[in-house]
Design a protein around this motif. Structure first.
Motif, PDB file in Angstrom:
ATOM      1  N   SER A 192      56.169 -69.510   7.679  1.00 15.27           N
ATOM      2  CA  SER A 192      55.488 -69.741   6.401  1.00 15.27           C
ATOM      3  C   SER A 192      55.906 -71.077   5.795  1.00 15.27           C
ATOM      4  O   SER A 192      55.126 -71.714   5.083  1.00 15.27           O
ATOM      5  CB  SER A 192      55.759 -68.596   5.425  1.00 15.27           C
ATOM      6  OG  SER A 192      57.097 -68.554   5.018  1.00 15.27           O
ATOM      7  N   GLN A 193      57.121 -71.524   6.084  1.00 11.79           N
ATOM      8  CA  GLN A 193      57.533 -72.855   5.622  1.00 11.79           C
ATOM      9  C   GLN A 193      56.684 -73.934   6.286  1.00 11.79           C
ATOM     10  O   GLN A 193      56.327 -74.930   5.657  1.00 11.79           O
ATOM     11  CB  GLN A 193      59.007 -73.097   5.944  1.00 11.79           C
ATOM     12  CG  GLN A 193      59.978 -72.296   5.084  1.00 11.79           C
ATOM     13  CD  GLN A 193      61.417 -72.625   5.426  1.00 11.79           C
ATOM     14  OE1 GLN A 193      62.003 -71.998   6.309  1.00 11.79           O
ATOM     15  NE2 GLN A 193      61.979 -73.617   4.756  1.00 11.79           N
ATOM     16  N   VAL A 194      56.353 -73.718   7.548  1.00 11.95           N
ATOM     17  CA  VAL A 194      55.532 -74.693   8.283  1.00 11.95           C
ATOM     18  C   VAL A 194      54.127 -74.765   7.695  1.00 11.95           C
ATOM     19  O   VAL A 194      53.601 -75.853   7.443  1.00 11.95           O
ATOM     20  CB  VAL A 194      55.470 -74.354   9.782  1.00 11.95           C
ATOM     21  CG1 VAL A 194      54.448 -75.243  10.494  1.00 11.95           C
ATOM     22  CG2 VAL A 194      56.837 -74.537  10.429  1.00 11.95           C
ATOM     23  N   ILE A 195      53.496 -73.613   7.443  1.00 17.72           N
ATOM     24  CA  ILE A 195      52.124 -73.664   6.925  1.00 17.72           C
ATOM     25  C   ILE A 195      52.095 -74.221   5.505  1.00 17.72           C
ATOM     26  O   ILE A 195      51.120 -74.871   5.107  1.00 17.72           O
ATOM     27  CB  ILE A 195      51.422 -72.289   6.991  1.00 17.72           C
ATOM     28  CG1 ILE A 195      52.175 -71.232   6.170  1.00 17.72           C
ATOM     29  CG2 ILE A 195      51.258 -71.831   8.432  1.00 17.72           C
ATOM     30  CD1 ILE A 195      51.400 -69.935   5.992  1.00 17.72           C
ATOM     31  N   TYR A 196      53.144 -73.968   4.745  1.00 20.59           N
ATOM     32  CA  TYR A 196      53.241 -74.539   3.403  1.00 20.59           C
ATOM     33  C   TYR A 196      53.264 -76.066   3.496  1.00 20.59           C
ATOM     34  O   TYR A 196      52.538 -76.760   2.761  1.00 20.59           O
ATOM     35  CB  TYR A 196      54.505 -74.019   2.727  1.00 20.59           C
ATOM     36  CG  TYR A 196      54.742 -74.531   1.327  1.00 20.59           C
ATOM     37  CD1 TYR A 196      54.273 -73.841   0.216  1.00 20.59           C
ATOM     38  CD2 TYR A 196      55.462 -75.710   1.110  1.00 20.59           C
ATOM     39  CE1 TYR A 196      54.501 -74.308  -1.075  1.00 20.59           C
ATOM     40  CE2 TYR A 196      55.694 -76.184  -0.175  1.00 20.59           C
ATOM     41  CZ  TYR A 196      55.215 -75.484  -1.256  1.00 20.59           C
ATOM     42  OH  TYR A 196      55.442 -75.958  -2.532  1.00 20.59           O
ATOM     43  N   GLU A 197      54.076 -76.602   4.398  1.00 17.27           N
ATOM     44  CA  GLU A 197      54.170 -78.058   4.570  1.00 17.27           C
ATOM     45  C   GLU A 197      52.875 -78.629   5.121  1.00 17.27           C
ATOM     46  O   GLU A 197      52.426 -79.707   4.703  1.00 17.27           O
ATOM     47  CB  GLU A 197      55.336 -78.394   5.503  1.00 17.27           C
ATOM     48  CG  GLU A 197      55.635 -79.878   5.641  1.00 17.27           C
ATOM     49  CD  GLU A 197      56.128 -80.522   4.353  1.00 17.27           C
ATOM     50  OE1 GLU A 197      56.045 -81.760   4.236  1.00 17.27           O
ATOM     51  OE2 GLU A 197      56.604 -79.772   3.446  1.00 17.27           O
ATOM     52  N   LEU A 198      52.232 -77.922   6.050  1.00 23.67           N
ATOM     53  CA  LEU A 198      50.968 -78.388   6.629  1.00 23.67           C
ATOM     54  C   LEU A 198      49.876 -78.452   5.565  1.00 23.67           C
ATOM     55  O   LEU A 198      49.060 -79.385   5.563  1.00 23.67           O
ATOM     56  CB  LEU A 198      50.530 -77.471   7.772  1.00 23.67           C
ATOM     57  CG  LEU A 198      51.326 -77.561   9.072  1.00 23.67           C
ATOM     58  CD1 LEU A 198      50.906 -76.444  10.017  1.00 23.67           C
ATOM     59  CD2 LEU A 198      51.140 -78.922   9.737  1.00 23.67           C
ATOM     60  N   ALA A 199      49.849 -77.466   4.674  1.00 27.25           N
ATOM     61  CA  ALA A 199      48.847 -77.468   3.606  1.00 27.25           C
ATOM     62  C   ALA A 199      49.047 -78.673   2.686  1.00 27.25           C
ATOM     63  O   ALA A 199      48.085 -79.295   2.225  1.00 27.25           O
ATOM     64  CB  ALA A 199      48.923 -76.162   2.815  1.00 27.25           C
ATOM     65  N   LYS A 200      50.307 -79.022   2.427  1.00 24.94           N
ATOM     66  CA  LYS A 200      50.598 -80.210   1.625  1.00 24.94           C
ATOM     67  C   LYS A 200      50.165 -81.474   2.359  1.00 24.94           C
ATOM     68  O   LYS A 200      49.568 -82.379   1.759  1.00 24.94           O
ATOM     69  CB  LYS A 200      52.087 -80.271   1.311  1.00 24.94           C
ATOM     70  CG  LYS A 200      52.555 -79.224   0.295  1.00 24.94           C
ATOM     71  CD  LYS A 200      54.066 -79.192   0.159  1.00 24.94           C
ATOM     72  CE  LYS A 200      54.636 -80.540  -0.236  1.00 24.94           C
ATOM     73  NZ  LYS A 200      56.116 -80.497  -0.391  1.00 24.94           N
ATOM     74  N   MET A 201      50.452 -81.527   3.657  1.00 19.43           N
ATOM     75  CA  MET A 201      50.074 -82.696   4.453  1.00 19.43           C
ATOM     76  C   MET A 201      48.558 -82.840   4.537  1.00 19.43           C
ATOM     77  O   MET A 201      48.032 -83.958   4.605  1.00 19.43           O
ATOM     78  CB  MET A 201      50.675 -82.582   5.858  1.00 19.43           C
ATOM     79  CG  MET A 201      52.189 -82.693   5.891  1.00 19.43           C
ATOM     80  SD  MET A 201      52.888 -82.255   7.509  1.00 19.43           S
ATOM     81  CE  MET A 201      52.256 -83.607   8.528  1.00 19.43           C
ATOM     82  N   ALA A 202      47.857 -81.708   4.541  1.00 20.07           N
ATOM     83  CA  ALA A 202      46.392 -81.739   4.634  1.00 20.07           C
ATOM     84  C   ALA A 202      45.752 -82.193   3.328  1.00 20.07           C
ATOM     85  O   ALA A 202      44.582 -82.592   3.303  1.00 20.07           O
ATOM     86  CB  ALA A 202      45.874 -80.350   5.014  1.00 20.07           C
ATOM     87  N   GLY A 203      46.529 -82.137   2.230  1.00 19.76           N
ATOM     88  CA  GLY A 203      46.009 -82.583   0.938  1.00 19.76           C
ATOM     89  C   GLY A 203      44.981 -81.643   0.340  1.00 19.76           C
ATOM     90  O   GLY A 203      44.136 -82.067  -0.462  1.00 19.76           O
TER      91      GLY A 203
END
Length: 259
Positions: free
Chosen positions: A36-47
């Motif tokens: 879940s930490q990874v998807i949280y960071e990916l969502a931020k990276m995706a903007g």
């Protein structure tokens, strides 16, 4: 790695759909674990627009709760209408691998009428290996669309991503591979470890079972509520455990000494 970009693009492509359900965008299911930490960071990276939600179950390790409070203060906590113990009493039984009513009540009913980003990976189980990156479900007549951005990531890739991004993990990962509810029937070995390291949870389960025995006449074939909980954590059938109670207790004690 190419998988990072693929995951980001998958999220970006689904944002229009997510916004058609909610102004805040995606409903991101956040457990505090590595995935879940990874998807949280990916969502931020995706903007993209999203809100992260943590489904509190009442049987969450305190280290995990402290970690989320300290490191992810923007995550919204969803508290259950009933605790795990109240749910067990209502159902009249402990949750089993074949009857995990706890997941349905405490987690799966959240995120309806939304596009939900999850952190499941295919290598977690044979069942999850059959999942698709985008799926649609219906919960009591309400839409629930899933996006699984890291479905095809390996455990090593998850760890590599967190390391490269210098993202701190929960301290429980120093002593165990996975973090989940204390008393999850999907992993008897983990349950026994958790009951050893967090005895207050075991005591609470014993107290709940005692109420079932006293007030609902459940588990009458067992000598005590503690025996019921020890059977539950053994992974055996009731008949098998009762027939091998002494041997099980000896093996259980030996296993605990290994942790």
């Amino acid at each position: 790695m190419d998988k990072i970009q693929h995951s980001i693009e998958l999220i970006r492509k689904a944002e229009k759909l997510a916004l058609s359900y909610n102004d805040f965008g995606f409903h991101l299911a956040f457990s505090g674990g590595k995935d879940s930490q990874v998807i949280y960071e990916l969502a931020k990276m995706a903007g993209v627009k999203f809100k992260a939600y943590f489904y509190k179950t009442s049987v969450d390790p305190r280290e995990l709760l402290s970690f989320i409070r300290s490191n992810y203060p923007d995550v919204e906590w969803v508290r259950p209408k009933m605790t795990m113990y109240q749910l067990i009493y209502k159902k009249g039984m402990l949750p089993l691998r074949q009857a995990r009513f706890c997941c349905e009540f405490l987690k799966e009913r959240n995120g309806v009428n939304a596009v939900v980003i999850t952190g499941i990976t295919a290598d977690e189980s044979a069942k999850r290996a059959k999942r698709k990156e985008q799926e649609h479900s219906c919960i009591k007549g309400q839409d629930k669309i899933f996006i699984h951005p890291i479905l095809n990531w390996t455990k090593a890739e998850v760890l590599q991503f967190l390391t490269e991004k210098e993202i701190e993990k929960c301290s429980l990962y120093d002593i165990q591979e996975r973090i989940g509810c204390v008393g999850c029937p999907m992993s008897p070995k983990s349950m026994r470890r958790d009951f050893r390291n967090m005895p207050n949870f075991k005591k609470a389960y014993i107290n709940t079972v005692q109420k079932l025995m006293d007030e609902k006449g459940k588990y009458g074939e067992f000598p005590s509520a503690e025996d019921v909980v020890d059977w539950w954590a053994s992974g055996m059938s009731r008949k098998q455990w009762l027939a091998n109670k002494l041997q099980y207790r000896m093996e259980f004690t030996e296993q605990l000494s290994e942790y």
